[in-house]
Design an enzyme around this catalytic site. Structure first.
Site, PDB file in Angstrom:
ATOM      1  N   THR A  64     -36.407 -24.517 -46.611  1.00 52.41           N
ATOM      2  CA  THR A  64     -35.886 -25.859 -46.836  1.00 52.41           C
ATOM      3  C   THR A  64     -35.884 -26.638 -45.529  1.00 52.41           C
ATOM      4  OG1 THR A  64     -34.119 -27.125 -47.908  1.00 52.41           O
ATOM      5  CG2 THR A  64     -33.427 -25.161 -46.691  1.00 52.41           C
ATOM      6  N   LYS A  68     -40.295 -27.264 -43.788  1.00 46.12           N
ATOM      7  CA  LYS A  68     -41.336 -27.178 -44.821  1.00 46.12           C
ATOM      8  C   LYS A  68     -42.745 -27.486 -44.288  1.00 46.12           C
ATOM      9  CE  LYS A  68     -38.409 -28.103 -48.819  1.00 46.12           C
ATOM     10  NZ  LYS A  68     -38.130 -28.942 -49.983  1.00 46.12           N
ATOM     11  N   ASN A  89     -42.555 -24.566 -49.491  1.00 38.29           N
ATOM     12  CA  ASN A  89     -41.133 -24.271 -49.723  1.00 38.29           C
ATOM     13  C   ASN A  89     -40.934 -22.826 -50.154  1.00 38.29           C
ATOM     14  OD1 ASN A  89     -41.989 -24.361 -52.444  1.00 38.29           O
ATOM     15  ND2 ASN A  89     -39.972 -25.084 -53.107  1.00 38.29           N
ATOM     16  N   ASP A 104     -41.920 -27.201 -55.291  1.00 40.01           N
ATOM     17  CA  ASP A 104     -41.125 -28.424 -55.491  1.00 40.01           C
ATOM     18  C   ASP A 104     -41.776 -29.357 -56.521  1.00 40.01           C
ATOM     19  OD1 ASP A 104     -38.973 -27.907 -53.804  1.00 40.01           O
ATOM     20  OD2 ASP A 104     -39.948 -28.795 -52.053  1.00 40.01           O
TER      21      ASP A 104
HETATM   22  P1  NAP Z   1     -37.545 -36.800 -46.145  1.00 36.89           P
HETATM   23  O1  NAP Z   1     -38.873 -36.181 -45.950  1.00 36.89           O
HETATM   24  O2  NAP Z   1     -36.647 -37.011 -44.970  1.00 36.89           O
HETATM   25  O3  NAP Z   1     -37.790 -38.237 -46.874  1.00 36.89           O
HETATM   26  C1  NAP Z   1     -36.723 -39.076 -47.199  1.00 36.89           C
HETATM   27  C2  NAP Z   1     -37.234 -40.464 -47.605  1.00 36.89           C
HETATM   28  O4  NAP Z   1     -36.089 -41.274 -47.896  1.00 36.89           O
HETATM   29  C3  NAP Z   1     -38.019 -41.200 -46.515  1.00 36.89           C
HETATM   30  O5  NAP Z   1     -38.967 -42.048 -47.116  1.00 36.89           O
HETATM   31  C4  NAP Z   1     -36.927 -42.030 -45.840  1.00 36.89           C
HETATM   32  O6  NAP Z   1     -37.391 -43.215 -45.246  1.00 36.89           O
HETATM   33  C5  NAP Z   1     -36.091 -42.426 -47.037  1.00 36.89           C
HETATM   34  N1  NAP Z   1     -34.733 -42.765 -46.637  1.00 36.89           N
HETATM   35  C6  NAP Z   1     -33.842 -41.996 -45.937  1.00 36.89           C
HETATM   36  N2  NAP Z   1     -32.684 -42.674 -45.777  1.00 36.89           N
HETATM   37  C7  NAP Z   1     -32.870 -43.880 -46.355  1.00 36.89           C
HETATM   38  C8  NAP Z   1     -32.045 -45.029 -46.510  1.00 36.89           C
HETATM   39  N3  NAP Z   1     -30.791 -45.040 -46.035  1.00 36.89           N
HETATM   40  N4  NAP Z   1     -32.545 -46.123 -47.145  1.00 36.89           N
HETATM   41  C9  NAP Z   1     -33.815 -46.101 -47.627  1.00 36.89           C
HETATM   42  N5  NAP Z   1     -34.638 -45.046 -47.518  1.00 36.89           N
HETATM   43  C10 NAP Z   1     -34.165 -43.951 -46.899  1.00 36.89           C
HETATM   44  O7  NAP Z   1     -36.666 -35.959 -47.173  1.00 36.89           O
HETATM   45  P2  NAP Z   1     -37.211 -35.076 -48.410  1.00 36.89           P
HETATM   46  O8  NAP Z   1     -37.498 -33.693 -47.950  1.00 36.89           O
HETATM   47  O9  NAP Z   1     -38.273 -35.849 -49.103  1.00 36.89           O
HETATM   48  O10 NAP Z   1     -35.886 -34.976 -49.315  1.00 36.89           O
HETATM   49  C11 NAP Z   1     -35.453 -36.119 -50.019  1.00 36.89           C
HETATM   50  C12 NAP Z   1     -34.374 -35.748 -51.018  1.00 36.89           C
HETATM   51  O11 NAP Z   1     -34.898 -34.836 -51.972  1.00 36.89           O
HETATM   52  C13 NAP Z   1     -33.152 -35.085 -50.394  1.00 36.89           C
HETATM   53  O12 NAP Z   1     -31.995 -35.688 -50.923  1.00 36.89           O
HETATM   54  C14 NAP Z   1     -33.265 -33.649 -50.841  1.00 36.89           C
HETATM   55  O13 NAP Z   1     -31.976 -33.066 -51.022  1.00 36.89           O
HETATM   56  C15 NAP Z   1     -33.958 -33.803 -52.181  1.00 36.89           C
HETATM   57  N6  NAP Z   1     -34.651 -32.566 -52.599  1.00 36.89           N
HETATM   58  C16 NAP Z   1     -34.153 -31.922 -53.698  1.00 36.89           C
HETATM   59  C17 NAP Z   1     -34.747 -30.748 -54.138  1.00 36.89           C
HETATM   60  C18 NAP Z   1     -34.191 -30.065 -55.353  1.00 36.89           C
HETATM   61  O14 NAP Z   1     -34.565 -28.912 -55.627  1.00 36.89           O
HETATM   62  N7  NAP Z   1     -33.353 -30.732 -56.140  1.00 36.89           N
HETATM   63  C19 NAP Z   1     -35.869 -30.217 -53.467  1.00 36.89           C
HETATM   64  C20 NAP Z   1     -36.360 -30.920 -52.353  1.00 36.89           C
HETATM   65  C21 NAP Z   1     -35.739 -32.086 -51.921  1.00 36.89           C
HETATM   66  P3  NAP Z   1     -37.927 -43.267 -43.720  1.00 36.89           P
HETATM   67  O15 NAP Z   1     -39.260 -42.621 -43.746  1.00 36.89           O
HETATM   68  O16 NAP Z   1     -37.959 -44.712 -43.412  1.00 36.89           O
HETATM   69  O17 NAP Z   1     -36.909 -42.495 -42.914  1.00 36.89           O
END
Ligand code: NAP
Length: 291
Positions: A64, A68, A89, A104
């Protein structure tokens, strides 16, 4: 001999994966053969952690944040979907050979396919069965790439919107979608919306900085959207179980898919890779929902 499986990340203390996988082992009588734990691994510790997986013969690893992408260079081979997604993952250790997978995208594709099949027209007697599906992805990180891969596999056209335009464009180009400006996101006509931003997640911190952090705001990332019964809202966050995005979608009559569902289905695929057995889905679902 007992096979050891682990989740590695930083942080990992909040993870529900140990509970879900250990419940699955018990359900199929594998509790003496498999055990699943959690290990906090910082970015600096990642190379040593991978070496330890080989040395100790750890059978399976869930990966996680924040590893990743970085983990890829340490593995012996990468499954094609993980390669295309640029993210791993899941690691399977086959006699010292480490192969990286990505489950994922399946965690998004499976519940979405079920919802389209079963729930999409719920309560909509007047709905034309030919209404075309189209999706909007909020965010452009790793989970957004998994969502785009899943939508492409289901032949559902999609747009990507993110506060950083270049990242949205990159995801759209890579997986064959279009882009929408972040400021216009509330006006999108998409009937499926997938939130992959962390906006709405639960903070375990009580610091003044956490209070100011907009990721923990009690607002939906689509604050002005008009939800309809013929919409599906898919949330990737699983803590809290019901985010402001989900609450707003429910209030508008939309069908919802919770982050716990994504967690479940990506874990189902991992269980099968680790044990080469069919996953006890209902036991795993129960362990995720009971919290
Ligand atoms: P990530 O790679 O950090 O991407 C996050 C995205 O959200 C980026 O585009 C970021 O924009 C944007 N963002 C962050 N804060 C923001 C804000 N305040 N306003 C607008 N946009 C914002 O993260 P990720 O790995 O994709 O994970 C994203 C979510 O998926 C997390 O909440 C994680 O817990 C969830 N997830 C869940 C599972 C599950 O099994 N349920 C599995 C994987 C992930 P910028 O590029 O501009 O920073």
């Amino acid at each position: 001999m007992t096979s050891i499986c682990l989740i590695i990340g930083d942080p990992v203390s909040h993870s529900l994966s140990p509970r879900m996988h250990n419940a699955a082992y018990r359900a199929v009588g594998l509790e003496s053969a498999f055990v699943y734990g959690a290990a906090r691994v910082t970015t600096a510790q990642l190379p040593d952690a991978i070496a330890a997986i080989r040395t100790l013969g750890i059978r399976g690893v869930s990966v996680t944040m924040p590893h990743k992408e970085a983990v890829i260079t340490h593995l012996d081979s990468i499954d094609p979907s993980a390669e295309e997604l640029g993210a791993v993952n899941t690691i399977v250790n086959e006699r010292g050979v480490l192969t990286g997978y990505n489950t994922d995208w399946y965690g998004i594709a499976k519940p979405l396919a079920q919802a389209i099949g079963a729930d999409f027209w719920r309560g909509c007697a007047d709905a034309p069965s030919t209404e075309p599906l189209n999706a909007l992805i909020l965010g452009a990180g790793g989970a957004a790439r998994a969502a785009a891969f899943a939508l492409r596999s289901l032949n559902i056209p999609f747009s990507v919107t993110a506060r950083t335009d270049d990242r949205a464009r990159d995801v759209a180009i890579r997986f064959g979608g279009s882009t929408l400006s972040w400021d216009a996101r509330d006006t999108a006509s998409a009937n499926i919306v997938i939130n992959t931003t962390p906006i709405g997640m639960q903070s375990k911190e009580t610091t003044p900085e956490a209070a100011q952090d907009e990721r923990y705001s009690p607002q939906s990332p689509l604050p002005h959207r008009q939800w309809h019964p013929r919409n599906i809202a898919f949330e990737t966050i699983y803590a809290p179980p019901e985010t402001p995005f989900i609450v707003a979608a429910r209030a508008g009559g939309a069908s919802v898919i919770l982050g716990g569902q994504m967690l479940l289905w990506q874990g189902v695929r991992q269980f099968e890779l680790f044990t080469e057995r069919e996953a006890p889905i209902e036991s795993m679902r129960g362990s995720v929902e009971k919290r």
